[in-house]
Structures are given as C-alpha cells and as structure tokens.
Design a protein around this motif. Structure first.
Motif, short mmCIF file in Angstrom:
data_model
loop_
_atom_site.label_atom_id
_atom_site.label_comp_id
_atom_site.label_asym_id
_atom_site.label_seq_id
_atom_site.Cartn_x
_atom_site.Cartn_y
_atom_site.Cartn_z
N PRO A 41 0.81 -1.23 0.00
CA PRO A 41 0.00 0.00 0.00
C PRO A 41 0.83 1.27 0.00
CG PRO A 41 -0.20 -1.16 2.09
CD PRO A 41 0.58 -2.04 1.18
N GLY A 42 2.05 1.21 0.49
CA GLY A 42 2.91 2.39 0.53
C GLY A 42 3.85 2.49 -0.65
N TYR A 43 3.43 1.99 -1.81
CA TYR A 43 4.29 2.00 -3.01
C TYR A 43 4.61 3.42 -3.43
CZ TYR A 43 5.45 1.78 -7.96
OH TYR A 43 6.05 1.95 -9.18
N THR A 44 5.90 3.67 -3.65
CA THR A 44 6.36 4.96 -4.16
C THR A 44 7.23 4.66 -5.38
OG1 THR A 44 6.39 5.75 -1.89
CG2 THR A 44 7.53 7.09 -3.52
N PRO A 45 6.91 5.24 -6.55
CA PRO A 45 7.61 4.87 -7.78
C PRO A 45 9.11 5.19 -7.80
CG PRO A 45 5.69 6.22 -8.26
CD PRO A 45 5.83 6.16 -6.79
N ASN A 46 9.53 6.23 -7.09
CA ASN A 46 10.93 6.63 -7.17
C ASN A 46 11.79 6.04 -6.06
OD1 ASN A 46 9.62 8.18 -5.24
ND2 ASN A 46 11.00 9.91 -5.49
N ILE A 47 11.24 5.09 -5.28
CA ILE A 47 12.00 4.45 -4.21
C ILE A 47 11.88 2.94 -4.37
CG2 ILE A 47 12.10 4.09 -1.71
CD1 ILE A 47 11.11 6.92 -1.38
N ASP A 48 12.97 2.23 -4.14
CA ASP A 48 12.97 0.77 -4.21
C ASP A 48 12.34 0.23 -2.93
OD1 ASP A 48 13.44 -1.86 -4.66
OD2 ASP A 48 15.60 -1.77 -4.39
N CYS A 49 11.05 -0.12 -2.99
CA CYS A 49 10.34 -0.60 -1.81
C CYS A 49 9.89 -2.05 -1.96
CB CYS A 49 9.17 0.31 -1.47
SG CYS A 49 8.04 0.61 -2.81
N GLY A 50 10.49 -2.79 -2.87
CA GLY A 50 10.09 -4.17 -3.13
C GLY A 50 10.71 -5.16 -2.17
N ASP A 51 10.30 -6.42 -2.33
CA ASP A 51 10.77 -7.51 -1.48
C ASP A 51 11.90 -8.28 -2.17
OD1 ASP A 51 8.80 -6.91 0.37
OD2 ASP A 51 7.36 -8.28 -0.51
N ASN A 52 12.56 -9.13 -1.38
CA ASN A 52 13.55 -10.06 -1.92
C ASN A 52 12.80 -11.30 -2.40
OD1 ASN A 52 16.03 -8.62 -1.13
ND2 ASN A 52 15.23 -8.96 0.92
N VAL A 53 13.14 -11.79 -3.60
CA VAL A 53 12.42 -12.92 -4.19
C VAL A 53 13.41 -14.04 -4.48
CG1 VAL A 53 10.98 -13.69 -6.10
CG2 VAL A 53 10.71 -11.39 -5.22
N ILE A 54 13.04 -15.26 -4.06
CA ILE A 54 13.83 -16.46 -4.32
C ILE A 54 12.99 -17.37 -5.21
CG2 ILE A 54 14.97 -18.45 -3.31
CD1 ILE A 54 15.09 -16.80 -0.68
N ILE A 55 13.54 -17.77 -6.34
CA ILE A 55 12.85 -18.71 -7.23
C ILE A 55 13.61 -20.03 -7.17
CG2 ILE A 55 12.14 -19.23 -9.58
CD1 ILE A 55 12.04 -16.24 -10.11
N ILE A 56 12.89 -21.11 -6.78
CA ILE A 56 13.51 -22.43 -6.74
C ILE A 56 12.89 -23.30 -7.84
CG2 ILE A 56 14.13 -22.32 -4.31
CD1 ILE A 56 11.65 -23.95 -3.65
N ASN A 57 13.57 -24.37 -8.19
CA ASN A 57 13.15 -25.29 -9.27
C ASN A 57 12.99 -24.54 -10.59
OD1 ASN A 57 13.08 -27.59 -7.60
ND2 ASN A 57 11.05 -27.05 -6.88
N ALA A 58 13.95 -23.69 -10.91
CA ALA A 58 13.85 -22.85 -12.11
C ALA A 58 13.82 -23.68 -13.39
CB ALA A 58 15.04 -21.89 -12.16
N SER A 59 14.44 -24.82 -13.41
CA SER A 59 14.49 -25.62 -14.64
C SER A 59 13.21 -26.42 -14.86
CB SER A 59 15.69 -26.56 -14.61
OG SER A 59 15.64 -27.36 -13.45
N LYS A 60 12.25 -26.38 -13.91
CA LYS A 60 11.03 -27.18 -14.04
C LYS A 60 9.80 -26.35 -14.41
CE LYS A 60 12.70 -30.54 -10.72
NZ LYS A 60 12.49 -31.13 -9.39
N ALA A 61 9.98 -25.12 -14.84
CA ALA A 61 8.85 -24.27 -15.23
C ALA A 61 8.30 -24.74 -16.58
CB ALA A 61 9.28 -22.82 -15.32
N VAL A 62 7.07 -24.33 -16.88
CA VAL A 62 6.40 -24.69 -18.13
C VAL A 62 6.54 -23.51 -19.09
CG1 VAL A 62 4.19 -25.29 -19.17
CG2 VAL A 62 4.77 -26.14 -16.89
N TYR A 63 6.90 -23.80 -20.34
CA TYR A 63 7.09 -22.76 -21.35
C TYR A 63 6.04 -22.94 -22.43
CZ TYR A 63 11.42 -22.61 -18.82
OH TYR A 63 12.34 -22.52 -17.80
N THR A 64 5.28 -21.88 -22.71
CA THR A 64 4.24 -21.95 -23.71
C THR A 64 4.78 -21.43 -25.04
OG1 THR A 64 3.44 -19.78 -23.08
CG2 THR A 64 2.41 -21.66 -22.01
N GLY A 65 4.04 -21.65 -26.08
CA GLY A 65 4.47 -21.21 -27.41
C GLY A 65 4.87 -22.42 -28.22
#
Length: 141
Positions: A41-65
């Motif tokens: 809710p306190g998002y400000t466009p000119n400040i980095d207010c995001g979270d840290n993100v960890i993605i696991i099992n990256a090679s097991k994602a589904v690719y469309t197309g």
C-alpha cells in the motif's frame, strides 16, 4: 493527502516461489511486481520498496508457445562491427536458466539505476535448495 514512503520506513520480506509446473511468463510478471513493490500500500515509484524474491526449481517451469525454443533469440553485442552473437531460447534454457530468468525479469523493471538495484534482490536456483534459509522467517513462530 498522499503519504510518501521514506527509504527508512521500508520493510523488506523474503518471498519464495516454486517454479515447478508454473507458466514461465506469468510467474515472472508476479516476480517483477514483488521486486518493484507495487503490491504494497505504501508503493512509491521513485523508491525501491520491493521484497527479496527467491525462485527455486527454475528448470522445471512450463514454457508456452509452439516454436519458442527454435524461434526466440537472445542477442549480445559488444559494440564492435559484426560482433552480434545470438543464442536460442532452448540452448539458454539448457546451459543457463538462471540468466534466462534474470533477463526476462530485467526487461519488466525500470531501465534506470533503480531497476539495477531491484534486480539484485532476485535469487534464482535450478534445484529446490537455496542458501537463504536464515533470512526467511518461519510461519507461525
């Protein structure tokens, strides 16, 4: 009156996303939103207010197309004449899926210093293990 979030007021969380069976592009749009902080809710466009993100099992994602593996190309250019090098999607997926994820998310973030700071909070791992267990709070404790 709109409240503007100050950098000292930002609370960063750690979010773990399991890519196993999820669609690649749809998952990465959610990751870009988390890195940017637009879900807060306190998002400000000119400040980095995001979270840290960890993605696991990256090679097991589904690719469309239908022909994405053959048709989609990633280009590198050093600045010299004739030095454009291209890599197919399927080759990059086999050799370096971590780079593939970072390139895709980087394209969804701002093309500024702020975007470079945001991409540093993305951690991608091919397997299910990651070294960030100390930072992640246990649920219910």
């Amino acid at each position: 009156m709109t409240k503007i979030t100050k950098p000292s007021e930002i609370k960063r969380d750690w979010v773990v996303i399991d890519a196993n069976g999820k669609i690649f592009g749809r998952m990465l749009t959610q990751v870009a939103t988390l890195l940017r902080g637009k879900h807060k809710p306190g998002y400000t466009p000119n400040i980095d207010c995001g979270d840290n993100v960890i993605i696991i099992n990256a090679s097991k994602a589904v690719y469309t197309g239908l022909n994405k593996g053959e048709d989609k190309l990633y280009h590198r250019y050093s600045g010299y004449f004739g030095s454009v090098k291209s890599t197919k999607f399927e080759d990059m997926l086999k050799s370096n899926p971590v780079k593939l994820y970072k390139l895709a998310v980087r394209g969804m973030l701002p093309k500024t210093k702020l975007g470079k700071e945001m991409i540093k909070k993305l951690f991608v791992y091919e397997g299910s293990e990651h070294p960030h267990t100390a930072q992640i709070k246990k649920e219910g404790k």
